[in-house]
Design a protein around this motif. Sequence first.
Motif, mmCIF file in Angstrom:
data_model
loop_
_atom_site.group_PDB
_atom_site.id
_atom_site.type_symbol
_atom_site.label_atom_id
_atom_site.label_comp_id
_atom_site.label_asym_id
_atom_site.label_seq_id
_atom_site.Cartn_x
_atom_site.Cartn_y
_atom_site.Cartn_z
ATOM 1 N N SER A 12 0.835 -1.196 0.000
ATOM 2 C CA SER A 12 0.000 0.000 0.000
ATOM 3 C C SER A 12 0.870 1.246 0.000
ATOM 4 C CB SER A 12 -0.911 0.030 1.223
ATOM 5 O OG SER A 12 -1.651 1.230 1.245
ATOM 6 N N THR A 13 0.455 2.229 -0.767
ATOM 7 C CA THR A 13 1.171 3.510 -0.811
ATOM 8 C C THR A 13 0.280 4.654 -0.335
ATOM 9 O OG1 THR A 13 0.573 3.812 -3.140
ATOM 10 C CG2 THR A 13 2.691 2.751 -2.684
ATOM 11 N N ARG A 14 -0.899 4.354 0.152
ATOM 12 C CA ARG A 14 -1.835 5.390 0.598
ATOM 13 C C ARG A 14 -1.343 6.084 1.864
ATOM 14 N NH1 ARG A 14 -8.042 3.062 0.264
ATOM 15 N NH2 ARG A 14 -8.117 2.877 -1.995
ATOM 16 N N GLU A 15 -1.687 7.351 1.985
ATOM 17 C CA GLU A 15 -1.421 8.051 3.244
ATOM 18 C C GLU A 15 -2.321 7.456 4.317
ATOM 19 O OE1 GLU A 15 -0.971 12.207 3.687
ATOM 20 O OE2 GLU A 15 -0.351 12.456 1.592
ATOM 21 N N GLY A 16 -1.786 7.330 5.525
ATOM 22 C CA GLY A 16 -2.557 6.770 6.627
ATOM 23 C C GLY A 16 -2.741 5.265 6.535
ATOM 24 N N ARG A 17 -1.978 4.634 5.688
ATOM 25 C CA ARG A 17 -2.092 3.188 5.466
ATOM 26 C C ARG A 17 -1.764 2.395 6.719
ATOM 27 N NH1 ARG A 17 3.594 1.790 2.495
ATOM 28 N NH2 ARG A 17 4.857 2.911 4.015
ATOM 29 N N MET A 18 -2.261 1.174 6.760
ATOM 30 C CA MET A 18 -1.922 0.236 7.824
ATOM 31 C C MET A 18 -0.820 -0.723 7.377
ATOM 32 S SD MET A 18 -3.799 1.115 10.330
ATOM 33 C CE MET A 18 -3.836 -0.239 11.457
ATOM 34 N N THR A 37 17.186 -14.034 5.870
ATOM 35 C CA THR A 37 17.663 -12.669 6.014
ATOM 36 C C THR A 37 16.603 -11.802 5.352
ATOM 37 O OG1 THR A 37 19.972 -13.352 5.922
ATOM 38 C CG2 THR A 37 19.500 -11.048 5.427
ATOM 39 N N VAL A 38 16.133 -10.787 6.058
ATOM 40 C CA VAL A 38 14.977 -10.020 5.608
ATOM 41 C C VAL A 38 15.381 -8.648 5.067
ATOM 42 C CG1 VAL A 38 12.746 -9.054 6.303
ATOM 43 C CG2 VAL A 38 13.575 -11.159 7.368
ATOM 44 N N THR A 39 14.803 -8.296 3.928
ATOM 45 C CA THR A 39 14.911 -6.973 3.345
ATOM 46 C C THR A 39 13.493 -6.440 3.172
ATOM 47 O OG1 THR A 39 16.868 -7.608 2.087
ATOM 48 C CG2 THR A 39 15.686 -5.672 1.324
ATOM 49 N N VAL A 40 13.286 -5.184 3.513
ATOM 50 C CA VAL A 40 11.979 -4.548 3.322
ATOM 51 C C VAL A 40 12.002 -3.751 2.030
ATOM 52 C CG1 VAL A 40 10.304 -2.911 4.272
ATOM 53 C CG2 VAL A 40 11.569 -4.437 5.806
ATOM 54 N N VAL A 41 10.995 -3.971 1.200
ATOM 55 C CA VAL A 41 10.821 -3.229 -0.040
ATOM 56 C C VAL A 41 9.468 -2.525 0.080
ATOM 57 C CG1 VAL A 41 10.667 -3.349 -2.550
ATOM 58 C CG2 VAL A 41 12.141 -4.967 -1.320
ATOM 59 N N ASP A 42 9.499 -1.257 0.458
ATOM 60 C CA ASP A 42 8.280 -0.476 0.656
ATOM 61 C C ASP A 42 7.984 0.290 -0.627
ATOM 62 O OD1 ASP A 42 6.237 1.241 1.446
ATOM 63 O OD2 ASP A 42 7.153 1.648 3.404
ATOM 64 N N LEU A 43 6.870 -0.028 -1.259
ATOM 65 C CA LEU A 43 6.542 0.607 -2.533
ATOM 66 C C LEU A 43 6.357 2.118 -2.407
ATOM 67 C CD1 LEU A 43 4.161 -2.002 -4.200
ATOM 68 C CD2 LEU A 43 6.661 -1.793 -4.340
ATOM 69 N N ALA A 44 6.071 2.603 -1.206
ATOM 70 C CA ALA A 44 5.943 4.046 -0.994
ATOM 71 C C ALA A 44 7.281 4.769 -1.162
ATOM 72 C CB ALA A 44 5.364 4.324 0.393
ATOM 73 N N ASP A 45 8.376 4.021 -1.119
ATOM 74 C CA ASP A 45 9.707 4.608 -1.279
ATOM 75 C C ASP A 45 10.122 4.783 -2.744
ATOM 76 O OD1 ASP A 45 9.946 4.658 1.476
ATOM 77 O OD2 ASP A 45 11.109 2.788 1.562
ATOM 78 N N TYR A 46 9.300 4.293 -3.667
ATOM 79 C CA TYR A 46 9.645 4.348 -5.086
ATOM 80 C C TYR A 46 8.794 5.389 -5.797
ATOM 81 C CZ TYR A 46 12.323 0.103 -4.440
ATOM 82 O OH TYR A 46 13.244 -0.801 -4.025
ATOM 83 N N ASP A 47 9.434 6.174 -6.614
ATOM 84 C CA ASP A 47 8.739 7.181 -7.409
ATOM 85 C C ASP A 47 8.477 6.590 -8.795
ATOM 86 O OD1 ASP A 47 7.608 9.564 -8.228
ATOM 87 O OD2 ASP A 47 9.533 10.509 -8.671
ATOM 88 N N PHE A 84 -6.460 -6.333 -4.943
ATOM 89 C CA PHE A 84 -5.239 -5.730 -4.413
ATOM 90 C C PHE A 84 -5.058 -4.361 -5.054
ATOM 91 C CE2 PHE A 84 -4.192 -8.506 -7.957
ATOM 92 C CZ PHE A 84 -3.374 -7.725 -8.752
ATOM 93 N N PRO A 85 -4.247 -3.496 -4.448
ATOM 94 C CA PRO A 85 -4.110 -2.133 -4.974
ATOM 95 C C PRO A 85 -3.296 -2.069 -6.263
ATOM 96 C CG PRO A 85 -2.714 -2.422 -3.051
ATOM 97 C CD PRO A 85 -3.515 -3.685 -3.192
ATOM 98 N N ALA A 86 -3.547 -1.017 -7.006
ATOM 99 C CA ALA A 86 -2.841 -0.783 -8.276
ATOM 100 C C ALA A 86 -1.339 -0.666 -8.054
ATOM 101 C CB ALA A 86 -3.385 0.471 -8.951
ATOM 102 N N SER A 87 -0.922 -0.142 -6.903
ATOM 103 C CA SER A 87 0.516 0.000 -6.638
ATOM 104 C C SER A 87 1.218 -1.352 -6.659
ATOM 105 C CB SER A 87 0.742 0.689 -5.283
ATOM 106 O OG SER A 87 0.074 -0.007 -4.246
ATOM 107 N N VAL A 88 0.549 -2.390 -6.196
ATOM 108 C CA VAL A 88 1.143 -3.735 -6.198
ATOM 109 C C VAL A 88 1.254 -4.250 -7.636
ATOM 110 C CG1 VAL A 88 0.824 -6.133 -5.454
ATOM 111 C CG2 VAL A 88 0.385 -4.263 -3.851
ATOM 112 N N LYS A 89 0.198 -4.100 -8.412
ATOM 113 C CA LYS A 89 0.225 -4.577 -9.801
ATOM 114 C C LYS A 89 1.277 -3.832 -10.611
ATOM 115 C CE LYS A 89 -1.318 -6.933 -13.392
ATOM 116 N NZ LYS A 89 -0.185 -7.101 -14.274
ATOM 117 N N GLN A 90 1.348 -2.531 -10.414
ATOM 118 C CA GLN A 90 2.336 -1.732 -11.132
ATOM 119 C C GLN A 90 3.744 -2.228 -10.816
ATOM 120 O OE1 GLN A 90 2.836 2.333 -9.760
ATOM 121 N NE2 GLN A 90 3.084 3.030 -11.877
ATOM 122 N N ALA A 91 4.038 -2.441 -9.544
ATOM 123 C CA ALA A 91 5.371 -2.908 -9.151
ATOM 124 C C ALA A 91 5.654 -4.301 -9.697
ATOM 125 C CB ALA A 91 5.494 -2.888 -7.627
ATOM 126 N N ILE A 92 4.688 -5.185 -9.613
ATOM 127 C CA ILE A 92 4.880 -6.547 -10.130
ATOM 128 C C ILE A 92 5.277 -6.482 -11.607
ATOM 129 C CG2 ILE A 92 3.689 -8.688 -10.744
ATOM 130 C CD1 ILE A 92 2.027 -8.302 -8.148
#
Length: 183
Positions: A12-18, A37-47, A84-92
């Motif tokens: 999710s990239t929405r403001e106020g997201r959970m 070993t864990v890496t976080v990939v937060d789609l909100a960090d990508y323009d 699922f949100p468009a942000s996920v499909k776009q990233a995929i």
Amino acid sequence: MAPLQLAVIIGSTREGRMGDRVGRWFVDQARQHDQVTVTVVDLADYDFPASYPAEPTAPMRSFAARIGQAEAFVVVTPEYNHSFPASVKQAIDYAYDEWQAKPVGFVSYGCGSVGLHAVDQLRTVFTALHAVTMRDVVGVDLLCDEPMLATDELGRTAGVLLDQLCWWGLALRDGRARRPYVS
């Protein structure tokens, strides 16, 4: 044996997201598992661009590179209108070969649901990309309020998902090393 490189993708990239809170909870669970070993990939960090450009942009290339480095994935996704949100499909869509022959698990959430409609649709998308989706899902019902993440039941469910990801991730790592995957 080297630990499995797990990328937890916060969708999710929405403001106020959970999603960031649910994602952090799952990352804490995963970091307790000694095989990953864990890496976080937060789609909100990508323009990401609003529409697919003729040439990949730097954020698109960066995202695809991070996906390529991972050996397994967990997509943390909300369910919006039974999907699922468009942000996920776009990233995929910004990666292709990078998903192939790797396992994908899901942590889904919704308000009054646990997000299984979103997961069902994501299974179809990832299957088309030659990824292996995990049967078990961690589902969180937000109850339109703060998520109840500190339950024993959710912790056990997260453990089952991580065990499945490790088994598949390590088996597929060995398979890719012995014989490159072709689609």
